[in-house]
Design a protein around this motif. Structure first.
Motif, PDB file in Angstrom:
ATOM      1  N   ARG A 167       1.932  26.795  33.731  1.00 30.99           N
ATOM      2  CA  ARG A 167       0.563  27.422  33.697  1.00 30.99           C
ATOM      3  C   ARG A 167      -0.374  26.319  33.206  1.00 30.99           C
ATOM      4  O   ARG A 167      -0.368  25.244  33.985  1.00 30.99           O
ATOM      5  N   SER A 168      -1.386  26.341  32.548  1.00 35.24           N
ATOM      6  CA  SER A 168      -2.511  25.448  32.079  1.00 35.24           C
ATOM      7  C   SER A 168      -1.634  24.086  31.676  1.00 35.24           C
ATOM      8  O   SER A 168      -2.172  23.017  31.719  1.00 35.24           O
ATOM      9  N   LYS A 169      -0.456  24.270  31.162  1.00 29.96           N
ATOM     10  CA  LYS A 169       0.303  23.007  30.474  1.00 29.96           C
ATOM     11  C   LYS A 169       0.528  21.986  31.669  1.00 29.96           C
ATOM     12  O   LYS A 169       0.995  20.848  31.271  1.00 29.96           O
ATOM     13  N   THR A 170       0.383  22.612  32.935  1.00 34.64           N
ATOM     14  CA  THR A 170       0.582  21.630  34.141  1.00 34.64           C
ATOM     15  C   THR A 170      -0.385  20.429  34.135  1.00 34.64           C
ATOM     16  O   THR A 170      -0.178  19.448  34.193  1.00 34.64           O
ATOM     17  N   LEU A 171      -1.495  20.819  33.848  1.00 32.39           N
ATOM     18  CA  LEU A 171      -2.702  19.776  33.551  1.00 32.39           C
ATOM     19  C   LEU A 171      -2.408  18.796  32.649  1.00 32.39           C
ATOM     20  O   LEU A 171      -2.648  17.563  32.553  1.00 32.39           O
ATOM     21  N   THR A 172      -1.913  19.343  31.511  1.00 29.43           N
ATOM     22  CA  THR A 172      -1.498  18.677  30.313  1.00 29.43           C
ATOM     23  C   THR A 172      -0.590  17.618  30.720  1.00 29.43           C
ATOM     24  O   THR A 172      -0.684  16.373  30.172  1.00 29.43           O
ATOM     25  N   LEU A 173       0.459  17.853  31.398  1.00 32.65           N
ATOM     26  CA  LEU A 173       1.486  16.933  31.746  1.00 32.65           C
ATOM     27  C   LEU A 173       0.837  15.919  32.632  1.00 32.65           C
ATOM     28  O   LEU A 173       1.193  14.677  32.561  1.00 32.65           O
ATOM     29  N   MET A 217      -8.142  25.484  35.363  1.00 31.08           N
ATOM     30  CA  MET A 217      -6.866  25.836  35.525  1.00 31.08           C
ATOM     31  C   MET A 217      -6.602  27.336  35.439  1.00 31.08           C
ATOM     32  O   MET A 217      -5.810  27.972  36.109  1.00 31.08           O
ATOM     33  N   ASP A 218      -7.403  28.135  34.853  1.00 27.79           N
ATOM     34  CA  ASP A 218      -7.358  29.550  34.979  1.00 27.79           C
ATOM     35  C   ASP A 218      -7.748  30.274  36.301  1.00 27.79           C
ATOM     36  O   ASP A 218      -7.035  31.112  36.481  1.00 27.79           O
ATOM     37  N   LYS A 219      -8.455  29.369  37.067  1.00 24.67           N
ATOM     38  CA  LYS A 219      -8.687  29.825  38.166  1.00 24.67           C
ATOM     39  C   LYS A 219      -7.438  29.648  39.086  1.00 24.67           C
ATOM     40  O   LYS A 219      -6.966  30.561  39.945  1.00 24.67           O
ATOM     41  N   LEU A 220      -6.587  28.432  38.891  1.00 20.13           N
ATOM     42  CA  LEU A 220      -5.622  28.157  39.850  1.00 20.13           C
ATOM     43  C   LEU A 220      -4.582  29.171  39.283  1.00 20.13           C
ATOM     44  O   LEU A 220      -3.749  29.539  40.319  1.00 20.13           O
ATOM     45  N   THR A 221      -4.432  29.433  38.141  1.00 13.93           N
ATOM     46  CA  THR A 221      -3.457  30.418  37.784  1.00 13.93           C
ATOM     47  C   THR A 221      -3.644  31.838  38.059  1.00 13.93           C
ATOM     48  O   THR A 221      -2.363  32.409  38.502  1.00 13.93           O
ATOM     49  N   LYS A 222      -4.880  32.220  38.137  1.00 11.08           N
ATOM     50  CA  LYS A 222      -4.984  33.499  38.803  1.00 11.08           C
ATOM     51  C   LYS A 222      -4.866  33.695  40.316  1.00 11.08           C
ATOM     52  O   LYS A 222      -4.179  34.662  40.779  1.00 11.08           O
ATOM     53  N   VAL A 223      -5.262  32.693  40.632  1.00 11.58           N
ATOM     54  CA  VAL A 223      -4.649  32.542  42.236  1.00 11.58           C
ATOM     55  C   VAL A 223      -3.159  32.727  42.683  1.00 11.58           C
ATOM     56  O   VAL A 223      -2.552  33.512  43.346  1.00 11.58           O
ATOM     57  N   ILE A 224      -2.315  32.006  41.809  1.00 15.33           N
ATOM     58  CA  ILE A 224      -1.079  31.750  41.747  1.00 15.33           C
ATOM     59  C   ILE A 224      -0.436  33.324  41.564  1.00 15.33           C
ATOM     60  O   ILE A 224       0.440  33.886  42.220  1.00 15.33           O
ATOM     61  N   ASN A 225      -1.211  33.796  40.461  1.00 18.44           N
ATOM     62  CA  ASN A 225      -0.507  35.083  40.031  1.00 18.44           C
ATOM     63  C   ASN A 225      -0.919  36.152  40.966  1.00 18.44           C
ATOM     64  O   ASN A 225      -0.190  37.228  41.383  1.00 18.44           O
ATOM     65  N   ALA A 226      -1.962  36.115  41.686  1.00 25.50           N
ATOM     66  CA  ALA A 226      -2.418  37.081  42.748  1.00 25.50           C
ATOM     67  C   ALA A 226      -1.407  37.166  44.071  1.00 25.50           C
ATOM     68  O   ALA A 226      -1.370  37.989  44.872  1.00 25.50           O
ATOM     69  N   THR A 227      -1.132  35.805  44.486  1.00 26.76           N
ATOM     70  CA  THR A 227      -0.138  35.558  45.508  1.00 26.76           C
ATOM     71  C   THR A 227       1.270  35.534  45.108  1.00 26.76           C
ATOM     72  O   THR A 227       2.026  34.919  46.166  1.00 26.76           O
ATOM     73  N   TRP A 228       1.789  35.874  44.017  1.00 25.32           N
ATOM     74  CA  TRP A 228       3.204  35.617  43.691  1.00 25.32           C
ATOM     75  C   TRP A 228       4.225  36.528  44.348  1.00 25.32           C
ATOM     76  O   TRP A 228       3.871  37.945  44.313  1.00 25.32           O
ATOM     77  N   ASN A 281       2.236  34.601  53.299  1.00 23.10           N
ATOM     78  CA  ASN A 281       2.489  33.302  53.712  1.00 23.10           C
ATOM     79  C   ASN A 281       1.016  32.602  54.103  1.00 23.10           C
ATOM     80  O   ASN A 281       0.845  31.830  55.014  1.00 23.10           O
ATOM     81  N   THR A 282       0.065  32.779  53.248  1.00 19.55           N
ATOM     82  CA  THR A 282      -1.179  32.407  53.402  1.00 19.55           C
ATOM     83  C   THR A 282      -1.628  30.995  52.757  1.00 19.55           C
ATOM     84  O   THR A 282      -0.754  30.719  52.018  1.00 19.55           O
ATOM     85  N   TYR A 283      -2.634  30.363  53.249  1.00 13.65           N
ATOM     86  CA  TYR A 283      -2.835  28.794  52.600  1.00 13.65           C
ATOM     87  C   TYR A 283      -3.338  29.225  51.263  1.00 13.65           C
ATOM     88  O   TYR A 283      -3.022  28.404  50.439  1.00 13.65           O
ATOM     89  N   LEU A 284      -4.199  30.149  50.811  1.00  5.42           N
ATOM     90  CA  LEU A 284      -4.504  30.304  49.466  1.00  5.42           C
ATOM     91  C   LEU A 284      -3.253  30.424  48.506  1.00  5.42           C
ATOM     92  O   LEU A 284      -2.530  31.389  48.793  1.00  5.42           O
ATOM     93  N   GLY A 285      -3.042  29.738  47.449  1.00  8.28           N
ATOM     94  CA  GLY A 285      -2.000  29.870  46.671  1.00  8.28           C
ATOM     95  C   GLY A 285      -0.923  29.025  47.025  1.00  8.28           C
ATOM     96  O   GLY A 285       0.079  29.013  46.375  1.00  8.28           O
ATOM     97  N   SER A 286      -0.790  28.424  48.501  1.00  9.05           N
ATOM     98  CA  SER A 286       0.453  27.632  48.589  1.00  9.05           C
ATOM     99  C   SER A 286       0.314  26.307  48.119  1.00  9.05           C
ATOM    100  O   SER A 286      -0.513  25.931  47.343  1.00  9.05           O
ATOM    101  N   ASP A 287       1.603  25.471  48.242  1.00  9.90           N
ATOM    102  CA  ASP A 287       1.635  24.220  47.826  1.00  9.90           C
ATOM    103  C   ASP A 287       0.657  23.381  48.304  1.00  9.90           C
ATOM    104  O   ASP A 287       0.152  22.385  47.395  1.00  9.90           O
ATOM    105  N   ASP A 288       0.106  23.538  49.452  1.00  7.69           N
ATOM    106  CA  ASP A 288      -0.514  22.395  50.313  1.00  7.69           C
ATOM    107  C   ASP A 288      -2.154  22.769  49.318  1.00  7.69           C
ATOM    108  O   ASP A 288      -2.919  21.942  49.139  1.00  7.69           O
ATOM    109  N   TYR A 289      -2.454  24.268  49.093  1.00  8.40           N
ATOM    110  CA  TYR A 289      -3.608  24.573  48.542  1.00  8.40           C
ATOM    111  C   TYR A 289      -3.639  24.008  46.964  1.00  8.40           C
ATOM    112  O   TYR A 289      -4.532  23.356  46.613  1.00  8.40           O
ATOM    113  N   LEU A 290      -2.666  24.031  46.271  1.00  9.23           N
ATOM    114  CA  LEU A 290      -2.292  23.572  45.096  1.00  9.23           C
ATOM    115  C   LEU A 290      -2.540  21.899  44.829  1.00  9.23           C
ATOM    116  O   LEU A 290      -3.237  21.228  44.085  1.00  9.23           O
ATOM    117  N   ARG A 291      -2.091  21.316  45.846  1.00 12.87           N
ATOM    118  CA  ARG A 291      -1.776  19.578  45.832  1.00 12.87           C
ATOM    119  C   ARG A 291      -3.242  19.302  46.011  1.00 12.87           C
ATOM    120  O   ARG A 291      -3.851  18.456  45.623  1.00 12.87           O
TER     121      ARG A 291
END
Length: 719
Positions: free
Chosen positions: A198-204, A360-371, A382-392
């Motif tokens: 989650r938000s610790k990804t940015l910490t890393l 990070m809250d926005k990214l986490t919310k997108v991931i949870n909504a498309t999980w 299989n949308t772009y929103l929340g995909s690996d390409d979107y996160l990258r």
């Protein structure tokens, strides 16, 4: 054996992406050993091709290769994969820089083998098929490697080596020439990484940029390695420049560095943009080390005097017993997604800013909504929103905005660009003050990053006007809202031992509010709130809130509250940044894009007061000196009043009976609320609703009523 033409040595294959195919087996007397290699190692050049498995001697630089291919605990799973790096070997052209290995290990009962060699003495036979490549293209290789390894084991005859020769030829003909980004990123899973940490990804990410010593711990090995590769893939272009990651002594990536110029953008492709921005950052150069799976046989490399930073993974708890010797800064627990800091100052250094948390809250919310639990690697539908390409793309935006903000600060305010700002001022900054965009990244962290080798190389060889191409600022920047204030302050409340200090804080609350009045006024003005609540109501709701664990507050409710309570500044009050490019003024707050919902303002006065004071309690903790002083003064005044009452009682004992019961009741503070005390709701020029009354006047009213109450109480006691 099928005809393969003239056999080549490993050196003769130096221009192909695939370097070799190997087999590692567990020998009852020697432990893990190398049993097969094609093309053969340089020292075996000229010998006939192998027809059976046999022990092959390895150079000293690769002596630990068998332990990388057959990791600790390999017997616990029917199949597992390991990713690892091999350092250069002197005199080998094929190994002038780091080679990247992936192994698939399996096991079979010896009784099931159709053909047994003389060295099979155990009930279980363990072997691993290994592929060495010149780029970390583990994703495309993995699936084929799994199929070939399973097929070889299903033969139940390890003397059949044709399948290995054919496997090499197939890989070598497939992976020729440059590797594109989709092929390079195949096998990483940013969705699973961000879902786990989650938000610790940015910490890393921030820890990586600080070049700290990071140890990943977990099982299985494949997940351990995949998380590390997914993490470094978030740094734009870094996966392509790991040629020095296999050994701390390597430093070939800096040999051809030159200052970037804007003319390279004429190509118009993404690679030219990354190069102009000074990317990739040189995180794994001289003194740095990256090994996705590290066996005990390599542990000495972590404590070597030439190793200043590393990113490694292990499944062995014996590393914990030597955490002092190997100087671990952060231990990353893969199983539960937590970080263990061995330096409290480092934990504070990488703490998220308000903009970081919002982003990070926005990214986490997108991931949870498309999980999708059935397929964690892909979003629902299989949308772009929340995909690996979107996160990258989002993390790429973060890194590039950071770099642009640094160069912008250097250009427009070089004298004050990197001056630290106190935490309080960072949270409660005056909106009329020109903003330094680096504050949104954490000024203390930025200053620590400036001391690293990767920053100094980037700053030296990167054009100073990159902010003209990439907009400076933070992708999560925006005006402070009530939701942001709540997130910023309530996240710190768990660090306070508030239950132990509840009673002293209650006694000195009024004094602390008066002492910090100006700062509180600015914060309330920024959020559009009024502090006109009773102390009793505040403490009642605060004590109730402290019984709840802040960790279990739903992130969705926080995000909705943040969106619904955001206040906007009227157009005639907005002030442009002096010297700021027009494009840089156009970045909008993520919170301002959400629809307004005024339901929080319709809550009861007690509920609003309780939630607000939960936020402000963390601010009061930073006023500990004033609180302690106020407590001492309060105790001294109480002692004086007791002495005064004692003297008055002894001098005029008959006067004590004159005081009526009604006069002994303390004055109510504040007076019972009426409709006049309730804030009215208005719509500003931007169409959003807000609080119309002046918050600062409410604070003054609080202070005046408090003083009046003290005077009344003192007069009653003196009478």
């Amino acid at each position: 054996m099928t005809e393969q033409g003239p056999r080549r040595s490993l050196d003769q294959n130096k221009d192909a992406q695939i370097a070799a195919v190997l087999v590692v087996g567990f020998h009852h007397a020697y432990g893990p050993i190398l049993e097969f290699c094609y093309p053969p190692l340089p020292q075996r050049q000229g010998q006939d091709p192998q027809t059976t498995l046999e022990k092959i001697e390895l150079p000293e630089e690769w002596s630990f290769l068998p332990f990388l291919a057959l990791p600790d605990g390999a017997h616990q799973k029917d199949e597992d994969f390991s990713y690892f790096h091999l350092p250069p070997v002197a005199g080998w052209e094929v190994a002038e820089t780091t080679l990247f290995g992936i192994s698939c290990n399996r096991q079979i009962a010896s009784n099931d083998l159709l053909v047994k060699s003389s060295d099979v003495t155990r009930s279980i036979v363990q072997k691993a098929v290994v592929v060495l490549a010149r780029q970390p293209i583990f994703g495309p290789i993995r699936q084929k490697l799994a199929v070939i390894t399973a097929a070889w084991f299903n033969e139940k005859d390890f003397t059949k080596l044709d399948i290995l020769y054919n496997f090499y030829d197939n890989l070598n003909s497939t992976h020729i020439g440059p590797i594109d980004d989709p092929t390079l990123y195949m096998g990483t899973s940013l969705r699973e990484l961000c879902q786990k940490f989650r938000s610790k990804t940015l910490t890393l990410i921030k820890l990586l940029l600080l070049e700290k010593r990071i140890l990943f711990y977990g099982y299985p090995v494949e997940q351990l390695c995949t998380f590390q590769y997914s993490l470094i893939s978030l740094i734009p272009g870094l996966l392509r420049t790991l040629q020095d990651s296999g050994d701390p002594s390597l430093d070939t990536s800096t040999e051809h560095l030159e200052v970037t110029e804007a003319k390279i953008l004429s190509n118009g492709n993404k690679a030219s943009l990354l190069k102009y921005m000074g990317l990739p950052l040189h995180l794994f150069g001289k003194g740095s080390f990256f090994q996705p799976y590290l066996p005990l046989q390599q542990i000495d490399m972590l404590s070597d005097k030439d190793t200043h930073s590393y990113l490694v993974g292990t499944t062995n708890q014996l590393f914990f017993h030597q955490k002092t010797e190997i100087n671990i800064d952060v231990l990353v627990h893969v199983e539960n997604g937590t970080l263990e800091f061995f330096d409290p100052q480092l934990a504070s250094l990488v703490t998220h800013t308000t903009a970081d948390r919002r982003w990070m809250d926005k990214l986490t919310k997108v991931i949870n909504a498309t999980w999708d639990p059935t397929d964690p690697t892909r979003p629902i539908q299989n949308t772009y929103l929340g995909s690996d390409d979107y996160l990258r793309a989002r993390f790429e935006e973060y890194i590039m905005s950071l770099l642009s903000s640094v160069k912008y600060a250097q250009a427009f305010d070089p004298k004050n660009a990197f001056k630290s700002e106190s935490t309080l001022d960072e949270i409660m900054r005056d909106e009329e003050k020109e903003k330094n965009y680096l504050l949104d990244y954490g000024m203390n962290w930025v200053n620590a990053w400036r001391k690293t080798n990767n920053y100094q190389l980037w700053d030296e060889f990167t054009d100073h006007e990159i902010y003209e191409i990439v907009e400076p600022g933070h992708p999560g920047q925006g005006n402070m809202s009530l939701g942001d204030l709540q997130n910023s302050l309530s996240n710190r409340i768990r660090d306070m031992r508030i239950r132990q200090n509840l009673s002293p804080l209650r006694q000195s609350l009024t004094k602390a509010v008066s002492t910090g009045g100006s700062n509180i006024s600015r914060a309330v003005s920024s959020g559009g709130i009024r502090l006109m609540r009773g102390v009793d109501a505040l403490w009642t709701e605060f004590e109730k809130g402290m019984q709840e664990d802040p960790e279990h507050i739903p992130s969705d409710s926080v995000s909705e509250r943040s969106a619904s309570t955001t206040t906007s500044i009227p157009d005639d009050q907005k002030k442009g940044r002096q010297g700021y490019p027009p494009a840089a003024q156009s970045r909008k707050s993520p919170a301002s894009e959400s629809s307004s919902d005024m339901s929080p303002f319709l809550e009861s006065t007690s509920q609003q007061a309780g939630r607000l004071f939960t936020n402000m309690s963390s601010f009061l903790s930073r006023k500990q000196k004033e609180i302690s002083k106020a407590m001492e003064e309060s105790m001294a005044q109480a002692e004086k009043r007791r002495e005064a009452r004692s003297e008055a009682t002894s001098a005029q004992p008959h006067n004590s009976a004159i005081v009526s019961n009604e006069s002994r009741v303390p004055a109510t503070y504040p007076p019972p609320q009426t409709n006049a005390h309730k804030p009215s709701i208005k719509t500003n020029r931007s169409g959003q609703q807000g609080i119309s009354s002046s918050p600062s006047s409410s604070v003054d009213s609080l202070s005046q009523k408090n003083e009046a109450s003290d005077v009344q109480n003192n007069s009653v006691r003196n009478d």
